[in-house]
Design a protein around this motif. Structure first.
Motif, PDB file in Angstrom:
ATOM      1  N   VAL A  40       0.820  -1.212   0.000  1.00  0.00           N
ATOM      2  CA  VAL A  40       0.000   0.000   0.000  1.00  0.00           C
ATOM      3  C   VAL A  40       0.851   1.258   0.000  1.00  0.00           C
ATOM      4  N   ASP A  41       2.141   1.121   0.303  1.00  0.00           N
ATOM      5  CA  ASP A  41       3.005   2.305   0.250  1.00  0.00           C
ATOM      6  C   ASP A  41       3.115   2.829  -1.180  1.00  0.00           C
ATOM      7  N   GLY A  42       3.181   1.952  -2.154  1.00  0.00           N
ATOM      8  CA  GLY A  42       3.214   2.377  -3.551  1.00  0.00           C
ATOM      9  C   GLY A  42       1.918   3.028  -3.985  1.00  0.00           C
ATOM     10  N   VAL A  43       0.793   2.473  -3.531  1.00  0.00           N
ATOM     11  CA  VAL A  43      -0.518   3.059  -3.836  1.00  0.00           C
ATOM     12  C   VAL A  43      -0.605   4.456  -3.243  1.00  0.00           C
ATOM     13  N   ALA A  44      -0.162   4.608  -1.994  1.00  0.00           N
ATOM     14  CA  ALA A  44      -0.229   5.902  -1.317  1.00  0.00           C
ATOM     15  C   ALA A  44       0.650   6.933  -2.018  1.00  0.00           C
ATOM     16  N   ARG A  45       1.840   6.536  -2.429  1.00  0.00           N
ATOM     17  CA  ARG A  45       2.764   7.457  -3.101  1.00  0.00           C
ATOM     18  C   ARG A  45       2.180   7.953  -4.428  1.00  0.00           C
ATOM     19  N   ARG A  46       1.684   7.028  -5.253  1.00  0.00           N
ATOM     20  CA  ARG A  46       1.113   7.408  -6.559  1.00  0.00           C
ATOM     21  C   ARG A  46      -0.127   8.279  -6.398  1.00  0.00           C
ATOM     22  N   THR A  47      -0.959   7.963  -5.418  1.00  0.00           N
ATOM     23  CA  THR A  47      -2.167   8.742  -5.200  1.00  0.00           C
ATOM     24  C   THR A  47      -1.839  10.159  -4.752  1.00  0.00           C
ATOM     25  N   ALA A  48      -0.871  10.304  -3.848  1.00  0.00           N
ATOM     26  CA  ALA A  48      -0.488  11.640  -3.368  1.00  0.00           C
ATOM     27  C   ALA A  48       0.090  12.470  -4.501  1.00  0.00           C
ATOM     28  N   GLN A  49       0.942  11.865  -5.324  1.00  0.00           N
ATOM     29  CA  GLN A  49       1.515  12.595  -6.456  1.00  0.00           C
ATOM     30  C   GLN A  49       0.430  13.017  -7.442  1.00  0.00           C
ATOM     31  N   ARG A  50      -0.516  12.116  -7.709  1.00  0.00           N
ATOM     32  CA  ARG A  50      -1.612  12.430  -8.622  1.00  0.00           C
ATOM     33  C   ARG A  50      -2.495  13.545  -8.060  1.00  0.00           C
ATOM     34  N   ALA A  51      -2.811  13.473  -6.764  1.00  0.00           N
ATOM     35  CA  ALA A  51      -3.664  14.498  -6.147  1.00  0.00           C
ATOM     36  C   ALA A  51      -2.989  15.865  -6.159  1.00  0.00           C
ATOM     37  N   LEU A  52      -1.692  15.905  -5.909  1.00  0.00           N
ATOM     38  CA  LEU A  52      -0.964  17.170  -5.964  1.00  0.00           C
ATOM     39  C   LEU A  52      -0.964  17.726  -7.386  1.00  0.00           C
ATOM     40  N   SER A  53      -0.741  16.872  -8.372  1.00  0.00           N
ATOM     41  CA  SER A  53      -0.727  17.321  -9.767  1.00  0.00           C
ATOM     42  C   SER A  53      -2.090  17.829 -10.207  1.00  0.00           C
ATOM     43  N   GLU A  54      -3.149  17.113  -9.848  1.00  0.00           N
ATOM     44  CA  GLU A  54      -4.495  17.527 -10.234  1.00  0.00           C
ATOM     45  C   GLU A  54      -4.902  18.839  -9.576  1.00  0.00           C
ATOM     46  N   ALA A  55      -4.315  19.140  -8.428  1.00  0.00           N
ATOM     47  CA  ALA A  55      -4.608  20.400  -7.743  1.00  0.00           C
ATOM     48  C   ALA A  55      -3.719  21.536  -8.241  1.00  0.00           C
ATOM     49  N   GLY A  56      -2.878  21.253  -9.232  1.00  0.00           N
ATOM     50  CA  GLY A  56      -1.977  22.275  -9.756  1.00  0.00           C
ATOM     51  C   GLY A  56      -0.773  22.513  -8.870  1.00  0.00           C
ATOM     52  N   ARG A  57      -0.471  21.578  -8.007  1.00  0.00           N
ATOM     53  CA  ARG A  57       0.657  21.708  -7.069  1.00  0.00           C
ATOM     54  C   ARG A  57       1.672  20.583  -7.272  1.00  0.00           C
ATOM     55  N   GLY A  58       1.824  20.147  -8.505  1.00  0.00           N
ATOM     56  CA  GLY A  58       2.732  19.053  -8.802  1.00  0.00           C
ATOM     57  C   GLY A  58       4.182  19.343  -8.479  1.00  0.00           C
ATOM     58  N   TYR A  59       4.527  20.598  -8.298  1.00  0.00           N
ATOM     59  CA  TYR A  59       5.897  20.973  -7.957  1.00  0.00           C
ATOM     60  C   TYR A  59       6.200  20.735  -6.480  1.00  0.00           C
ATOM     61  N   LEU A  60       5.168  20.480  -5.680  1.00  0.00           N
ATOM     62  CA  LEU A  60       5.353  20.204  -4.258  1.00  0.00           C
ATOM     63  C   LEU A  60       5.539  18.707  -4.016  1.00  0.00           C
ATOM     64  N   GLY A  61       5.939  18.376  -2.851  1.00  0.00           N
ATOM     65  CA  GLY A  61       6.042  16.991  -2.420  1.00  0.00           C
ATOM     66  C   GLY A  61       5.403  16.853  -1.054  1.00  0.00           C
ATOM     67  N   GLY A  62       5.665  15.764  -0.400  1.00  0.00           N
ATOM     68  CA  GLY A  62       5.098  15.604   0.926  1.00  0.00           C
ATOM     69  C   GLY A  62       5.455  14.275   1.547  1.00  0.00           C
ATOM     70  N   HIS A  63       4.901  14.074   2.713  1.00  0.00           N
ATOM     71  CA  HIS A  63       5.094  12.819   3.439  1.00  0.00           C
ATOM     72  C   HIS A  63       3.733  12.290   3.852  1.00  0.00           C
ATOM     73  N   VAL A  64       3.494  11.018   3.560  1.00  0.00           N
ATOM     74  CA  VAL A  64       2.259  10.336   3.941  1.00  0.00           C
ATOM     75  C   VAL A  64       2.589   9.406   5.095  1.00  0.00           C
ATOM     76  N   GLU A  65       1.908   9.605   6.220  1.00  0.00           N
ATOM     77  CA  GLU A  65       2.025   8.679   7.339  1.00  0.00           C
ATOM     78  C   GLU A  65       0.761   7.831   7.325  1.00  0.00           C
ATOM     79  N   LEU A  66       0.936   6.539   7.160  1.00  0.00           N
ATOM     80  CA  LEU A  66      -0.184   5.645   6.904  1.00  0.00           C
ATOM     81  C   LEU A  66      -0.254   4.555   7.955  1.00  0.00           C
ATOM     82  N   ARG A  67      -1.429   4.379   8.505  1.00  0.00           N
ATOM     83  CA  ARG A  67      -1.689   3.283   9.436  1.00  0.00           C
ATOM     84  C   ARG A  67      -2.809   2.449   8.834  1.00  0.00           C
ATOM     85  N   ALA A  68      -2.502   1.180   8.536  1.00  0.00           N
ATOM     86  CA  ALA A  68      -3.473   0.314   7.871  1.00  0.00           C
ATOM     87  C   ALA A  68      -3.564  -1.024   8.601  1.00  0.00           C
ATOM     88  N   PRO A  69      -4.760  -1.602   8.675  1.00  0.00           N
ATOM     89  CA  PRO A  69      -4.910  -2.893   9.345  1.00  0.00           C
ATOM     90  C   PRO A  69      -4.346  -4.030   8.496  1.00  0.00           C
TER      91      PRO A  69
END
Length: 106
Positions: A40-69
């Motif tokens: 799920v780390d790969g899913v989270a990374r691709r989704t965050a990059q896509r969401a940033l790009s779709e919001a017009g903020r593709g030049y930014l990055g970030g950190h996802v802290e994920l807790r999954a069962p």
């Protein structure tokens, strides 16, 4: 005699997103937790990059802290992770609290 209630494992995907000025998205679990299940780390990374790009903020990055069962079907967990990360990124960019919780139906 009454039995004490059994504590069920949490069936919630919890995501916290923080924006960074440098491009690229990193994914990690909270301290003290093992590796994330089912890739799920790969899913989270691709989704965050896509969401940033779709919001017009593709030049930014970030950190996802994920807790999954653990112990769920991979496709269920991956879809919930995708949704939770997209919501957390959107909330962060709009100035709302950066944490999202998605309850899974089992």
């Amino acid at each position: 005699m009454l039995r004490p209630p059994r504590h069920r494992a949490s069936r919630t995907v919890q995501v916290r997103f923080s924006v960074r000025e440098t491009p690229g998205v990193t994914v990690g679990a909270p301290a003290g937790r093992g590796p994330l299940p089912y890739g799920v780390d790969g899913v989270a990374r691709r989704t965050a990059q896509r969401a940033l790009s779709e919001a017009g903020r593709g030049y930014l990055g970030g950190h996802v802290e994920l807790r999954a069962p653990r112990g769920l079907a991979p496709h269920v967990l991956q879809r919930a992770t995708d949704r939770a990360v997209a919501l957390a990124v959107a909330a962060t960019l709009h100035g709302a609290p950066p944490t999202t919780h998605i309850r899974l139906r089992t």
